[in-house]
Design a protein around this motif. Structure first.
Motif, PDB file in Angstrom:
ATOM      1  N   SER A 108       0.825  -1.209   0.000  1.00 14.85           N
ATOM      2  CA  SER A 108       0.000   0.000   0.000  1.00 14.85           C
ATOM      3  C   SER A 108       0.859   1.259   0.000  1.00 14.85           C
ATOM      4  N   THR A 109       1.990   1.206   0.660  1.00 16.25           N
ATOM      5  CA  THR A 109       2.894   2.358   0.652  1.00 16.25           C
ATOM      6  C   THR A 109       3.502   2.558  -0.731  1.00 16.25           C
ATOM      7  N   SER A 112       1.025   3.918  -3.377  1.00 17.38           N
ATOM      8  CA  SER A 112       0.656   5.332  -3.254  1.00 17.38           C
ATOM      9  C   SER A 112       1.541   6.225  -4.119  1.00 17.38           C
ATOM     10  N   TYR A 113       2.704   5.712  -4.561  1.00 17.63           N
ATOM     11  CA  TYR A 113       3.558   6.475  -5.462  1.00 17.63           C
ATOM     12  C   TYR A 113       3.022   6.502  -6.894  1.00 17.63           C
ATOM     13  N   TRP A 134      -4.847   8.215  -3.532  1.00 20.91           N
ATOM     14  CA  TRP A 134      -3.689   8.179  -2.636  1.00 20.91           C
ATOM     15  C   TRP A 134      -4.135   7.991  -1.183  1.00 20.91           C
ATOM     16  N   ILE A 137      -5.484   4.306  -0.773  1.00 23.12           N
ATOM     17  CA  ILE A 137      -4.443   3.279  -0.791  1.00 23.12           C
ATOM     18  C   ILE A 137      -3.587   3.346   0.471  1.00 23.12           C
ATOM     19  N   SER A 138      -3.244   4.564   0.895  1.00 25.63           N
ATOM     20  CA  SER A 138      -2.393   4.674   2.085  1.00 25.63           C
ATOM     21  C   SER A 138      -3.148   4.307   3.356  1.00 25.63           C
ATOM     22  N   SER A 139      -4.463   4.262   3.291  1.00 32.50           N
ATOM     23  CA  SER A 139      -5.242   3.862   4.473  1.00 32.50           C
ATOM     24  C   SER A 139      -5.233   2.363   4.698  1.00 32.50           C
ATOM     25  N   ALA A 141      -2.497   0.539   5.052  1.00 33.17           N
ATOM     26  CA  ALA A 141      -1.324   0.137   5.843  1.00 33.17           C
ATOM     27  C   ALA A 141      -1.685  -0.285   7.266  1.00 33.17           C
ATOM     28  N   SER A 168      -0.432   4.937  13.195  1.00 36.20           N
ATOM     29  CA  SER A 168      -0.560   5.194  11.764  1.00 36.20           C
ATOM     30  C   SER A 168      -1.848   5.946  11.451  1.00 36.20           C
ATOM     31  N   GLU A 172      -2.518   9.638   9.871  1.00 35.50           N
ATOM     32  CA  GLU A 172      -3.218   9.775   8.604  1.00 35.50           C
ATOM     33  C   GLU A 172      -4.415  10.703   8.679  1.00 35.50           C
ATOM     34  N   THR A 176      -4.839  13.554   6.028  1.00 37.30           N
ATOM     35  CA  THR A 176      -5.953  13.469   5.093  1.00 37.30           C
ATOM     36  C   THR A 176      -6.784  14.743   5.111  1.00 37.30           C
TER      37      THR A 176
END
Length: 188
Positions: A108-109, A112-113, A134, A137-139, A141, A168, A172, A176
């Motif tokens: 997931s990290t 996010s790229y 983004w 997807i980063s949520s 982790a 985390s 976030e 966010t």
């Protein structure tokens, strides 16, 4: 109409030139990504080295000094050691959850790229909803952190997974809200 050998050679040399143009285009598209990754990697190595040196100075002990000049390669030595360590799985735990959890957190990290533009015309996923993708997807982790903590079938590891997921999530939520407020401000 007869085509002589000189014209055929000119056509072949032109097609080779076009193929080289495409290869050069791809290489020059990847150069900014390589420079960015190299800069980030070197920056992280310097920050880790500074952290170890400053911590050693505060604690009045010798810092890293044996791996390379002034201990600069200590982070690479630690990474190499971690890479070759034996994988241990809990005997009473769920090995699938225990091994899939860190993979979900890392994937997931890295995913996010995909919405970050690396160049003027080079974005891996050019979407209108890039910021929201983004965030989504980063949520994922914290889910991976919870899975690996729960998969160990140990209450202390589970509490550690809960703590890591809480940290985390607490990072976030403000990020966010900040990103959403900026993106809504840009839309207006």
């Amino acid at each position: 109409m007869i085509i002589d050998i000189i014209e055929i050679e000119a056509i072949h040399s032109f097609s080779r030139l076009e193929a080289l143009k495409e290869v050069y285009g791809i290489i020059w598209m990847l150069v900014p990504i390589f420079i960015l990754v190299l800069g980030i990697t070197l920056g992280v190595l310097v920050i880790v080295w500074l952290e170890r040196e400053i911590s050693a100075g505060i604690q009045q002990r010798i810092g890293p000094e044996y791996a390379g000049p002034l201990g600069i390669l200590q982070a690479l030595a630690d990474g190499t050691k971690l890479l070759f360590k034996e994988n241990l799985f809990p005997s009473r735990g769920d090995t699938r959850l225990f091994s899939i959890g860190p993979s979900i957190a890392a994937i997931s990290t890295l995913l996010s790229y995909s919405v970050i533009p690396f160049g003027y015309h080079f974005v891996l996923a050019d979407l209108n909803i890039g910021v929201f993708l983004w965030i989504a997807i980063s949520s994922l982790a914290p889910v991976g952190l919870l899975m690996s903590g729960y998969g160990s079938n140990n209450k202390y590891s589970f509490l550690g997974g809960l703590r890591a997921a809480a940290q985390s999530i607490s990072y976030e939520i403000p990020l966010t809200l900040c990103v959403l407020s900026i993106s809504l401000r840009v839309i207006r």
